[in-house]
Design a protein around this motif. Sequence first.
Motif, PDB file in Angstrom:
ATOM      1  N   ALA A 151       0.837  -1.200   0.000  1.00  0.00           N
ATOM      2  CA  ALA A 151       0.000   0.000   0.000  1.00  0.00           C
ATOM      3  C   ALA A 151       0.872   1.251   0.000  1.00  0.00           C
ATOM      4  O   ALA A 151       2.085   1.202   0.222  1.00  0.00           O
ATOM      5  CB  ALA A 151      -0.927  -0.012   1.202  1.00  0.00           C
ATOM      6  N   SER A 152       0.255   2.401  -0.238  1.00  0.00           N
ATOM      7  CA  SER A 152       0.938   3.690  -0.132  1.00  0.00           C
ATOM      8  C   SER A 152       0.170   4.556   0.877  1.00  0.00           C
ATOM      9  O   SER A 152      -1.063   4.573   0.883  1.00  0.00           O
ATOM     10  CB  SER A 152       1.018   4.391  -1.486  1.00  0.00           C
ATOM     11  OG  SER A 152      -0.282   4.634  -2.011  1.00  0.00           O
ATOM     12  N   LEU A 153       0.910   5.258   1.719  1.00  0.00           N
ATOM     13  CA  LEU A 153       0.321   6.033   2.814  1.00  0.00           C
ATOM     14  C   LEU A 153       0.589   7.516   2.607  1.00  0.00           C
ATOM     15  O   LEU A 153       1.717   7.918   2.286  1.00  0.00           O
ATOM     16  CB  LEU A 153       0.910   5.573   4.151  1.00  0.00           C
ATOM     17  CG  LEU A 153       0.469   6.324   5.411  1.00  0.00           C
ATOM     18  CD1 LEU A 153      -1.036   6.160   5.648  1.00  0.00           C
ATOM     19  CD2 LEU A 153       1.250   5.821   6.619  1.00  0.00           C
ATOM     20  N   GLN A 154      -0.460   8.314   2.818  1.00  0.00           N
ATOM     21  CA  GLN A 154      -0.336   9.763   2.692  1.00  0.00           C
ATOM     22  C   GLN A 154      -1.047  10.460   3.838  1.00  0.00           C
ATOM     23  O   GLN A 154      -2.038   9.953   4.374  1.00  0.00           O
ATOM     24  CB  GLN A 154      -0.943  10.251   1.369  1.00  0.00           C
ATOM     25  CG  GLN A 154      -0.246   9.742   0.119  1.00  0.00           C
ATOM     26  CD  GLN A 154      -0.978  10.171  -1.131  1.00  0.00           C
ATOM     27  OE1 GLN A 154      -2.200  10.088  -1.221  1.00  0.00           O
ATOM     28  NE2 GLN A 154      -0.218  10.650  -2.117  1.00  0.00           N
ATOM     29  N   ARG A 155      -0.534  11.647   4.189  1.00  0.00           N
ATOM     30  CA  ARG A 155      -1.214  12.571   5.094  1.00  0.00           C
ATOM     31  C   ARG A 155      -1.510  13.829   4.297  1.00  0.00           C
ATOM     32  O   ARG A 155      -0.617  14.410   3.670  1.00  0.00           O
ATOM     33  CB  ARG A 155      -0.344  12.898   6.300  1.00  0.00           C
ATOM     34  CG  ARG A 155      -0.067  11.722   7.221  1.00  0.00           C
ATOM     35  CD  ARG A 155       0.864  12.151   8.334  1.00  0.00           C
ATOM     36  NE  ARG A 155       1.151  11.068   9.260  1.00  0.00           N
ATOM     37  CZ  ARG A 155       2.019  11.171  10.261  1.00  0.00           C
ATOM     38  NH1 ARG A 155       2.672  12.316  10.463  1.00  0.00           N
ATOM     39  NH2 ARG A 155       2.226  10.140  11.072  1.00  0.00           N
ATOM     40  N   ILE A 156      -2.753  14.261   4.349  1.00  0.00           N
ATOM     41  CA  ILE A 156      -3.200  15.344   3.472  1.00  0.00           C
ATOM     42  C   ILE A 156      -3.792  16.471   4.313  1.00  0.00           C
ATOM     43  O   ILE A 156      -4.664  16.242   5.165  1.00  0.00           O
ATOM     44  CB  ILE A 156      -4.242  14.822   2.471  1.00  0.00           C
ATOM     45  CG1 ILE A 156      -3.655  13.662   1.670  1.00  0.00           C
ATOM     46  CG2 ILE A 156      -4.718  15.931   1.552  1.00  0.00           C
ATOM     47  CD1 ILE A 156      -4.682  12.852   0.920  1.00  0.00           C
ATOM     48  N   ALA A 157      -3.316  17.709   4.078  1.00  0.00           N
ATOM     49  CA  ALA A 157      -3.858  18.907   4.722  1.00  0.00           C
ATOM     50  C   ALA A 157      -4.079  19.942   3.636  1.00  0.00           C
ATOM     51  O   ALA A 157      -3.129  20.630   3.212  1.00  0.00           O
ATOM     52  CB  ALA A 157      -2.909  19.432   5.789  1.00  0.00           C
ATOM     53  N   GLY A 158      -5.327  20.044   3.137  1.00  0.00           N
ATOM     54  CA  GLY A 158      -5.601  20.957   2.030  1.00  0.00           C
ATOM     55  C   GLY A 158      -4.890  20.495   0.774  1.00  0.00           C
ATOM     56  O   GLY A 158      -5.061  19.367   0.316  1.00  0.00           O
ATOM     57  N   GLU A 159      -4.029  21.372   0.211  1.00  0.00           N
ATOM     58  CA  GLU A 159      -3.266  21.035  -0.981  1.00  0.00           C
ATOM     59  C   GLU A 159      -1.945  20.350  -0.654  1.00  0.00           C
ATOM     60  O   GLU A 159      -1.270  19.828  -1.551  1.00  0.00           O
ATOM     61  CB  GLU A 159      -2.997  22.312  -1.795  1.00  0.00           C
ATOM     62  CG  GLU A 159      -4.250  23.002  -2.307  1.00  0.00           C
ATOM     63  CD  GLU A 159      -5.033  22.124  -3.268  1.00  0.00           C
ATOM     64  OE1 GLU A 159      -4.399  21.405  -4.075  1.00  0.00           O
ATOM     65  OE2 GLU A 159      -6.285  22.152  -3.214  1.00  0.00           O
ATOM     66  N   ALA A 160      -1.570  20.360   0.619  1.00  0.00           N
ATOM     67  CA  ALA A 160      -0.296  19.771   1.024  1.00  0.00           C
ATOM     68  C   ALA A 160      -0.455  18.265   1.204  1.00  0.00           C
ATOM     69  O   ALA A 160      -1.335  17.804   1.936  1.00  0.00           O
ATOM     70  CB  ALA A 160       0.196  20.413   2.310  1.00  0.00           C
ATOM     71  N   VAL A 161       0.420  17.506   0.547  1.00  0.00           N
ATOM     72  CA  VAL A 161       0.381  16.040   0.620  1.00  0.00           C
ATOM     73  C   VAL A 161       1.747  15.534   1.081  1.00  0.00           C
ATOM     74  O   VAL A 161       2.776  15.852   0.478  1.00  0.00           O
ATOM     75  CB  VAL A 161       0.028  15.419  -0.742  1.00  0.00           C
ATOM     76  CG1 VAL A 161       0.042  13.894  -0.649  1.00  0.00           C
ATOM     77  CG2 VAL A 161      -1.336  15.910  -1.219  1.00  0.00           C
TER      78      VAL A 161
END
Length: 299
Positions: A151-161
């Motif tokens: 899998a691939s993991l991301q943390r997203i805050a608005g446009e910031a990834v």
Amino acid sequence: MNLPEGRNLLRLVPAAILIFCACFSILGHAFLFADPTTADDWKAAADFVKKTIADGETVRVEPVWSDAPLVHLSEVGTRIDRRAELLVEDRYGESGTLVLAENARVDDALSNLGPGLETLSVTPFGSVSVVHVKYPVDVYSWNARTALPTASLQRIAGEAVENCKMWDPIDRRWDCGNRDKWVFVRDMVREVGNEPRSCVFMHPIAGKTVRLTYDVPAGKNLIVRAGLDLRASRSVRGTDIKFGVKKDGELVASKVVPATSNDWYRLDIPMGAASKVSFEVETEKVFDRYFCFDAWLER
């Protein structure tokens, strides 16, 4: 002035009744809750299990709260299944089980394993029996927990990834930057829905969406389970969890998991062709939000 002798005796009647009831209660408990098994029988059954168990099989004890045979099962301790009642998806990747059961509980043991069973044998050892059960051919072809390394993991805050690339193959966990006590994504066991569940632990992050994405092969339906563990459900410091499932970027299912719920919620998602499937969690107050999910693809 002394009471007549008859009246004195009458005053003793309530006390006599209480004493009789207490004695009856003690004897009743001793009879009803007496252990019908013996240590030698459990040991003989456990020795049989250790010689008989095959790859892909688990070990169960009925009743599940009995510790009597566990001392004899240390060699197969990692294969002991302590869930009281199995869901079909709980059996993913398992070919069958060997159940050590009190003789009077053999039928209960079978009913707790779910549908579609084949009983291969029942071998008695005095007061207990070993029931060898075969599960049907697995109806699932893919599982989120076992596929976690891909899998691939991301943390997203608005446009910031933020892309998280730290995979620990020993702990089977993803981290973003420095290892944290609770903020990670990991294959582990949590108590959800009043049962120990093997699942993907995914604690939400303050002010961010946590997204875990898989390449899921073609299949019929994706069965998703999700919920908060028992410790989280008893905490009043956190808020509801927003859980979403996206297929090729489109939201196809969602669930608001109440802040104090300990249910193991189910979502059914039609699949078809191979797709990118993402699981997302977020919440306003992240205190004690020990969230867990898993997913299985029907063939």
